[in-house]
Motif scaffolding. Sequence first.
Motif, PDB file in Angstrom:
ATOM      1  N   VAL A 114     -27.949  60.861 -56.441  1.00 42.19           N
ATOM      2  CA  VAL A 114     -27.401  59.567 -56.047  1.00 42.19           C
ATOM      3  C   VAL A 114     -26.718  59.734 -54.696  1.00 42.19           C
ATOM      4  N   CYS A 115     -26.945  58.801 -53.794  1.00 38.98           N
ATOM      5  CA  CYS A 115     -26.486  58.926 -52.407  1.00 38.98           C
ATOM      6  C   CYS A 115     -24.962  58.974 -52.285  1.00 38.98           C
ATOM      7  N   GLY A 116     -24.523  59.458 -51.116  1.00 38.27           N
ATOM      8  CA  GLY A 116     -23.104  59.484 -50.794  1.00 38.27           C
ATOM      9  C   GLY A 116     -22.383  60.739 -51.237  1.00 38.27           C
ATOM     10  N   HIS A 117     -23.134  61.775 -51.617  1.00 39.26           N
ATOM     11  CA  HIS A 117     -22.514  62.993 -52.118  1.00 39.26           C
ATOM     12  C   HIS A 117     -22.971  64.206 -51.319  1.00 39.26           C
ATOM     13  N   THR A 118     -22.214  65.293 -51.469  1.00 37.29           N
ATOM     14  CA  THR A 118     -22.549  66.561 -50.831  1.00 37.29           C
ATOM     15  C   THR A 118     -22.873  67.577 -51.912  1.00 37.29           C
ATOM     16  N   LEU A 119     -23.996  68.260 -51.744  1.00 37.05           N
ATOM     17  CA  LEU A 119     -24.379  69.354 -52.631  1.00 37.05           C
ATOM     18  C   LEU A 119     -24.044  70.648 -51.908  1.00 37.05           C
TER      19      LEU A 119
END
Length: 192
Positions: A114-119
Amino acid sequence: MVHESAYVDQPSTIGAGTKIWHFSHVLPNTVIGKNCVIGQNCVLGPDVSVGNTCKIQNNVSLYKGVVLEDGVFCGPSCVFTNVNNPRAEIERKSEYRQTLVKRGATIGANATIVCGHTLGEYCFIAAGAVVASNVPAFALMAGVPAKRIGWMSHAGAKLGADLVCPLSGDKYREDNGTLVLVEQGKKDVSHG
């Protein structure tokens, strides 16, 4: 190498040694690093950045806002979103959110990001997981929604309770919900 059935729109930048396979489409203003493999039926762009030595398996779409650092592996049919509240009849380009996938991360087949995150660096997202929050470096994530179920080493091995990599011998310690390399092992495993 760009397969004759693939399309590369201009302007785009493709690094030396990169291979783009059957029926894939690179949209304008996309930057792909050196020595990458883009599998069959992939769509990248527009305005996507892919680092060096990334492997993007079949049926993966990287939409505007997705950034892959070096050495990222995207498993077959994994999914990236770029807006949280899509509607067919309402244009939402102003709501696109960036997704940053840090160096060495692995995303399993059919996982959804899901967009808006950092892995985080060298994290490992299990097949079919749904990532809906930031992921710490070296975290092993699984489930819907994805939760941390363990730690992975730099070399890509699941760490046991002793936090010693069975492949490299690297020793780690847990510190406030993060994993820290304490001592590099003696075994010869490339750290890229």
